[in-house]
Design a protein around this motif. Structure first.
Motif, PDB file in Angstrom:
ATOM      1  N   THR A  73       5.460   3.437  -3.398  1.00 52.72           N
ATOM      2  CA  THR A  73       4.664   3.993  -2.309  1.00 52.72           C
ATOM      3  C   THR A  73       5.096   5.433  -2.059  1.00 52.72           C
ATOM      4  O   THR A  73       6.288   5.728  -2.013  1.00 52.72           O
ATOM      5  CB  THR A  73       4.874   3.168  -1.018  1.00 52.72           C
ATOM      6  OG1 THR A  73       4.600   1.793  -1.298  1.00 52.72           O
ATOM      7  CG2 THR A  73       3.973   3.655   0.101  1.00 52.72           C
ATOM      8  N   ARG A  91      12.956   5.049   7.965  1.00 49.09           N
ATOM      9  CA  ARG A  91      11.586   5.450   7.595  1.00 49.09           C
ATOM     10  C   ARG A  91      11.255   5.089   6.153  1.00 49.09           C
ATOM     11  O   ARG A  91      10.159   4.642   5.852  1.00 49.09           O
ATOM     12  CB  ARG A  91      11.416   6.950   7.795  1.00 49.09           C
ATOM     13  CG  ARG A  91      11.314   7.343   9.232  1.00 49.09           C
ATOM     14  CD  ARG A  91      11.117   8.825   9.326  1.00 49.09           C
ATOM     15  NE  ARG A  91       9.776   9.147   8.848  1.00 49.09           N
ATOM     16  CZ  ARG A  91       8.907   9.847   9.526  1.00 49.09           C
ATOM     17  NH1 ARG A  91       9.229  10.304  10.705  1.00 49.09           N
ATOM     18  NH2 ARG A  91       7.720  10.102   9.035  1.00 49.09           N
ATOM     19  N   LEU A 134      -0.322   7.192   0.429  1.00 54.13           N
ATOM     20  CA  LEU A 134      -0.696   7.274   1.838  1.00 54.13           C
ATOM     21  C   LEU A 134      -1.055   8.719   2.161  1.00 54.13           C
ATOM     22  O   LEU A 134      -0.175   9.559   2.312  1.00 54.13           O
ATOM     23  CB  LEU A 134       0.461   6.807   2.726  1.00 54.13           C
ATOM     24  CG  LEU A 134       0.985   5.399   2.445  1.00 54.13           C
ATOM     25  CD1 LEU A 134       2.227   5.119   3.280  1.00 54.13           C
ATOM     26  CD2 LEU A 134      -0.088   4.368   2.714  1.00 54.13           C
ATOM     27  N   ASP A 190       3.298  -4.592   1.555  1.00 52.70           N
ATOM     28  CA  ASP A 190       2.314  -5.395   2.273  1.00 52.70           C
ATOM     29  C   ASP A 190       0.902  -5.100   1.761  1.00 52.70           C
ATOM     30  O   ASP A 190       0.102  -6.021   1.553  1.00 52.70           O
ATOM     31  CB  ASP A 190       2.383  -5.126   3.779  1.00 52.70           C
ATOM     32  CG  ASP A 190       3.628  -5.682   4.440  1.00 52.70           C
ATOM     33  OD1 ASP A 190       4.326  -6.526   3.824  1.00 52.70           O
ATOM     34  OD2 ASP A 190       3.929  -5.262   5.578  1.00 52.70           O
ATOM     35  N   LEU A 191       0.599  -3.821   1.534  1.00 53.44           N
ATOM     36  CA  LEU A 191      -0.713  -3.445   1.000  1.00 53.44           C
ATOM     37  C   LEU A 191      -0.892  -3.976  -0.422  1.00 53.44           C
ATOM     38  O   LEU A 191      -1.970  -4.436  -0.794  1.00 53.44           O
ATOM     39  CB  LEU A 191      -0.888  -1.927   1.016  1.00 53.44           C
ATOM     40  CG  LEU A 191      -0.998  -1.284   2.401  1.00 53.44           C
ATOM     41  CD1 LEU A 191      -0.973   0.240   2.276  1.00 53.44           C
ATOM     42  CD2 LEU A 191      -2.241  -1.755   3.127  1.00 53.44           C
ATOM     43  N   TRP A 238      10.677   1.397   5.957  1.00 54.33           N
ATOM     44  CA  TRP A 238       9.387   1.068   6.548  1.00 54.33           C
ATOM     45  C   TRP A 238       8.255   1.415   5.579  1.00 54.33           C
ATOM     46  O   TRP A 238       7.327   0.626   5.407  1.00 54.33           O
ATOM     47  CB  TRP A 238       9.198   1.834   7.858  1.00 54.33           C
ATOM     48  CG  TRP A 238       7.836   1.630   8.433  1.00 54.33           C
ATOM     49  CD1 TRP A 238       7.454   0.624   9.268  1.00 54.33           C
ATOM     50  CD2 TRP A 238       6.667   2.404   8.186  1.00 54.33           C
ATOM     51  NE1 TRP A 238       6.113   0.734   9.567  1.00 54.33           N
ATOM     52  CE2 TRP A 238       5.604   1.829   8.907  1.00 54.33           C
ATOM     53  CE3 TRP A 238       6.413   3.540   7.427  1.00 54.33           C
ATOM     54  CZ2 TRP A 238       4.322   2.344   8.888  1.00 54.33           C
ATOM     55  CZ3 TRP A 238       5.123   4.048   7.409  1.00 54.33           C
ATOM     56  CH2 TRP A 238       4.104   3.448   8.136  1.00 54.33           C
ATOM     57  N   LEU A 239       8.334   2.588   4.965  1.00 59.22           N
ATOM     58  CA  LEU A 239       7.303   3.029   4.026  1.00 59.22           C
ATOM     59  C   LEU A 239       7.192   2.059   2.849  1.00 59.22           C
ATOM     60  O   LEU A 239       6.094   1.642   2.474  1.00 59.22           O
ATOM     61  CB  LEU A 239       7.618   4.440   3.521  1.00 59.22           C
ATOM     62  CG  LEU A 239       6.588   5.083   2.615  1.00 59.22           C
ATOM     63  CD1 LEU A 239       5.340   5.446   3.402  1.00 59.22           C
ATOM     64  CD2 LEU A 239       7.179   6.332   1.969  1.00 59.22           C
ATOM     65  N   ARG A 273       3.876   9.167   0.187  1.00 59.17           N
ATOM     66  CA  ARG A 273       2.993   9.869   1.121  1.00 59.17           C
ATOM     67  C   ARG A 273       2.240  10.925   0.325  1.00 59.17           C
ATOM     68  O   ARG A 273       2.753  11.464  -0.651  1.00 59.17           O
ATOM     69  CB  ARG A 273       3.799  10.548   2.220  1.00 59.17           C
ATOM     70  CG  ARG A 273       4.479   9.563   3.140  1.00 59.17           C
ATOM     71  CD  ARG A 273       5.039  10.312   4.352  1.00 59.17           C
ATOM     72  NE  ARG A 273       5.714   9.407   5.244  1.00 59.17           N
ATOM     73  CZ  ARG A 273       5.127   8.654   6.163  1.00 59.17           C
ATOM     74  NH1 ARG A 273       3.828   8.701   6.287  1.00 59.17           N
ATOM     75  NH2 ARG A 273       5.805   7.868   6.947  1.00 59.17           N
ATOM     76  N   ARG A 300       8.134  -1.111   2.730  1.00 57.75           N
ATOM     77  CA  ARG A 300       7.652  -2.414   3.207  1.00 57.75           C
ATOM     78  C   ARG A 300       6.134  -2.382   3.441  1.00 57.75           C
ATOM     79  O   ARG A 300       5.420  -3.313   3.082  1.00 57.75           O
ATOM     80  CB  ARG A 300       8.387  -2.797   4.501  1.00 57.75           C
ATOM     81  CG  ARG A 300       7.961  -4.102   5.088  1.00 57.75           C
ATOM     82  CD  ARG A 300       8.366  -5.243   4.208  1.00 57.75           C
ATOM     83  NE  ARG A 300       7.903  -6.487   4.790  1.00 57.75           N
ATOM     84  CZ  ARG A 300       8.276  -7.658   4.394  1.00 57.75           C
ATOM     85  NH1 ARG A 300       9.128  -7.762   3.399  1.00 57.75           N
ATOM     86  NH2 ARG A 300       7.819  -8.733   4.949  1.00 57.75           N
ATOM     87  N   TYR A 301       5.664  -1.294   4.034  1.00 55.85           N
ATOM     88  CA  TYR A 301       4.229  -1.143   4.275  1.00 55.85           C
ATOM     89  C   TYR A 301       3.470  -1.121   2.948  1.00 55.85           C
ATOM     90  O   TYR A 301       2.447  -1.786   2.791  1.00 55.85           O
ATOM     91  CB  TYR A 301       3.966   0.135   5.075  1.00 55.85           C
ATOM     92  CG  TYR A 301       2.516   0.379   5.379  1.00 55.85           C
ATOM     93  CD1 TYR A 301       1.798  -0.499   6.183  1.00 55.85           C
ATOM     94  CD2 TYR A 301       1.866   1.496   4.861  1.00 55.85           C
ATOM     95  CE1 TYR A 301       0.456  -0.272   6.467  1.00 55.85           C
ATOM     96  CE2 TYR A 301       0.527   1.728   5.149  1.00 55.85           C
ATOM     97  CZ  TYR A 301      -0.167   0.846   5.943  1.00 55.85           C
ATOM     98  OH  TYR A 301      -1.500   1.073   6.215  1.00 55.85           O
TER      99      TYR A 301
END
Length: 128
Positions: A59, A3, A113, A13-14, A6-7, A61, A9-10
């Motif tokens: 990044t 997780r 996020l 990407d943004l 993934w966070l 949350r 990497r996301y």
């Protein structure tokens, strides 16, 4: 990928999308050497000076945690300056033979996020 991976990497990407929207060219992502990693290496467009930009992406949350920008310590900034020097020496100068026309700059992209709604992407130039 877990997780956390993934966070991250996301968020990267943004960040890449935001940098490209401002006219920057992304030269490399996730460059690693024994001293650490650079998330994104980009270049400003010639009209903006053509600086080589080493970009750290954080990044998070939404919630009670710290803002993504607060996660970069002075020690991390010093490491980014060293990594920028290494990347330029090993990658840029090997190809171009001269420093980038606009010099080297270290930027930060914070991605927040929220639980609902669109991600907040903040690009801060020249943090170190």
């Amino acid at each position: 990928m877990n997780r956390r991976g993934w966070l991250g990497r996301y968020g990267e990407d943004l960040a890449v999308r935001r940098l490209r929207e401002t006219g920057m060219t992304v030269l490399e992502r996730n460059w690693r050497c024994r001293d650490g990693e650079i998330d994104i290496v980009a270049q400003d467009p010639p009209r903006a000076g053509g600086a080589l930009v080493v970009c750290e992406v954080k990044t998070r949350r939404g919630g009670a945690f710290q803002h993504p920008m607060e996660a970069v310590t002075p020690r991390k900034m010093a490491r980014l300056r060293w990594l920028a020097h290494r990347w330029m020496s090993e990658r840029w100068l090997a190809v171009h033979g001269v420093p980038p026309p606009g010099g080297v700059r270290i930027d930060m992209v914070g991605v927040l996020l929220p639980g609902r709604g669109r991600p907040e992407v903040e690009h801060v130039k020249g943090v170190a």
